[in-house]
Design a protein around this motif. Structure first.
Motif, PDB file in Angstrom:
ATOM      1  N   UNK A 179      53.789  49.434  39.770  1.00 23.81           N
ATOM      2  CA  UNK A 179      53.737  50.826  40.221  1.00 23.81           C
ATOM      3  C   UNK A 179      53.203  50.881  41.649  1.00 23.81           C
ATOM      4  N   UNK A 180      53.575  51.921  42.344  1.00 26.69           N
ATOM      5  CA  UNK A 180      53.057  52.160  43.684  1.00 26.69           C
ATOM      6  C   UNK A 180      51.542  52.299  43.632  1.00 26.69           C
ATOM      7  N   UNK A 181      51.034  52.941  42.571  1.00 27.04           N
ATOM      8  CA  UNK A 181      49.584  53.135  42.428  1.00 27.04           C
ATOM      9  C   UNK A 181      48.850  51.798  42.341  1.00 27.04           C
ATOM     10  N   UNK A 190      42.229  34.209  37.609  1.00 28.19           N
ATOM     11  CA  UNK A 190      41.315  34.971  38.461  1.00 28.19           C
ATOM     12  C   UNK A 190      40.285  35.717  37.612  1.00 28.19           C
ATOM     13  N   UNK A 191      40.712  36.267  36.491  1.00 31.43           N
ATOM     14  CA  UNK A 191      39.780  36.945  35.580  1.00 31.43           C
ATOM     15  C   UNK A 191      38.769  35.946  35.027  1.00 31.43           C
ATOM     16  N   UNK A 192      39.256  34.777  34.617  1.00 36.40           N
ATOM     17  CA  UNK A 192      38.412  33.741  34.023  1.00 36.40           C
ATOM     18  C   UNK A 192      37.400  33.195  35.037  1.00 36.40           C
ATOM     19  N   UNK A 193      37.868  32.926  36.259  1.00 36.98           N
ATOM     20  CA  UNK A 193      37.023  32.286  37.268  1.00 36.98           C
ATOM     21  C   UNK A 193      36.214  33.276  38.097  1.00 36.98           C
ATOM     22  N   UNK A 194      36.719  34.504  38.232  1.00 42.86           N
ATOM     23  CA  UNK A 194      36.046  35.488  39.069  1.00 42.86           C
ATOM     24  C   UNK A 194      35.120  36.417  38.307  1.00 42.86           C
ATOM     25  N   UNK A 195      35.326  36.485  36.987  1.00 47.14           N
ATOM     26  CA  UNK A 195      34.488  37.354  36.168  1.00 47.14           C
ATOM     27  C   UNK A 195      34.561  38.798  36.631  1.00 47.14           C
ATOM     28  N   UNK A 196      33.423  39.476  36.602  1.00 49.29           N
ATOM     29  CA  UNK A 196      33.392  40.897  36.984  1.00 49.29           C
ATOM     30  C   UNK A 196      33.222  41.079  38.489  1.00 49.29           C
ATOM     31  N   UNK A 197      33.335  39.986  39.254  1.00 48.42           N
ATOM     32  CA  UNK A 197      33.180  40.079  40.713  1.00 48.42           C
ATOM     33  C   UNK A 197      34.499  40.329  41.426  1.00 48.42           C
ATOM     34  N   UNK A 198      35.570  40.471  40.633  1.00 47.55           N
ATOM     35  CA  UNK A 198      36.877  40.774  41.208  1.00 47.55           C
ATOM     36  C   UNK A 198      37.665  41.608  40.197  1.00 47.55           C
ATOM     37  N   UNK A 199      38.397  42.586  40.704  1.00 48.02           N
ATOM     38  CA  UNK A 199      39.254  43.406  39.853  1.00 48.02           C
ATOM     39  C   UNK A 199      40.651  42.797  39.898  1.00 48.02           C
ATOM     40  N   UNK A 200      41.249  42.592  38.727  1.00 44.12           N
ATOM     41  CA  UNK A 200      42.514  41.865  38.638  1.00 44.12           C
ATOM     42  C   UNK A 200      43.585  42.724  37.981  1.00 44.12           C
ATOM     43  N   UNK A 201      44.764  42.731  38.606  1.00 43.36           N
ATOM     44  CA  UNK A 201      45.933  43.405  38.028  1.00 43.36           C
ATOM     45  C   UNK A 201      47.111  42.448  38.116  1.00 43.36           C
ATOM     46  N   UNK A 202      48.082  42.646  37.231  1.00 44.03           N
ATOM     47  CA  UNK A 202      49.356  41.944  37.376  1.00 44.03           C
ATOM     48  C   UNK A 202      50.458  42.897  36.941  1.00 44.03           C
ATOM     49  N   UNK A 203      51.652  42.672  37.504  1.00 42.85           N
ATOM     50  CA  UNK A 203      52.782  43.550  37.194  1.00 42.85           C
ATOM     51  C   UNK A 203      54.073  42.839  37.557  1.00 42.85           C
ATOM     52  N   UNK A 204      55.180  43.417  37.083  1.00 37.37           N
ATOM     53  CA  UNK A 204      56.494  42.865  37.387  1.00 37.37           C
ATOM     54  C   UNK A 204      57.437  43.939  37.861  1.00 37.37           C
ATOM     55  N   UNK A 205      58.360  43.561  38.749  1.00 35.61           N
ATOM     56  CA  UNK A 205      59.343  44.519  39.241  1.00 35.61           C
ATOM     57  C   UNK A 205      60.382  44.841  38.160  1.00 35.61           C
TER      58      UNK A 205
END
Length: 139
Positions: free
Chosen positions: A72-74, A27-42
């Motif tokens: 995180x909840x945040x 998503x970062x590679x294909x969306x560039x700065x037009x999308x904010x990307x996060x990832x996380x694990x439980x």
């Protein structure tokens, strides 16, 4: 309430060492700065899966410096779209968020040959997500 100018997407899996890392990288590679990307694990792992790093490098995306992050909840609250990949009930739920559950094989303990089809499925789903968000892929 108006939609944010830049949509925010959070990818969640258990260890944040495979599927969610690949999805966030695509998503970062294909969306560039037009999308904010996060990832996380439980229950984040110590490192990103080496076979996942190798499989992504085959398609020109370097995730070797990525580190699994705790959910995180945040992070959920700050995201418009939350995409889970096998984290079950560990993901907090907030009204008004869009939740998707992508059923994908877990690359944990798999070699690069087994990770490639998972990677390709994730790329396809990320491209579809970009289309739904009205964002043309960069690459």
């Amino acid at each position: 309430m108006s939609a944010p100018a830049v949509p925010s997407v959070l990818f969640v899996c258990v260890h944040n060492a495979g599927r969610s890392q690949m999805a966030a990288a695509f998503l970062t590679h294909l969306g560039g700065d037009r999308v904010e990307v996060r990832s996380a694990g439980s229950a984040p792992a110590d490192t990103v899966n080496a076979a996942v790093v190798a499989a992504m490098s085959e398609v020109g995306i370097d995730i070797s410096a990525e580190v699994p992050k705790v959910l995180t909840t945040e992070a959920v609250r700050a995201s418009d779209v939350v995409i889970t990949m096998g984290c079950g009930d560990a993901c907090p739920y907030f009204p008004g968020k869009r939740y998707l559950d992508w059923k994908l094989d877990d690359p944990a303990g798999q070699g690069v040959d087994a990770v490639r089809p998972i990677r390709d499925q994730i790329e396809h789903r990320v491209r579809s997500l970009l289309a739904e968000l009205g964002i043309d892929p960069v690459a």
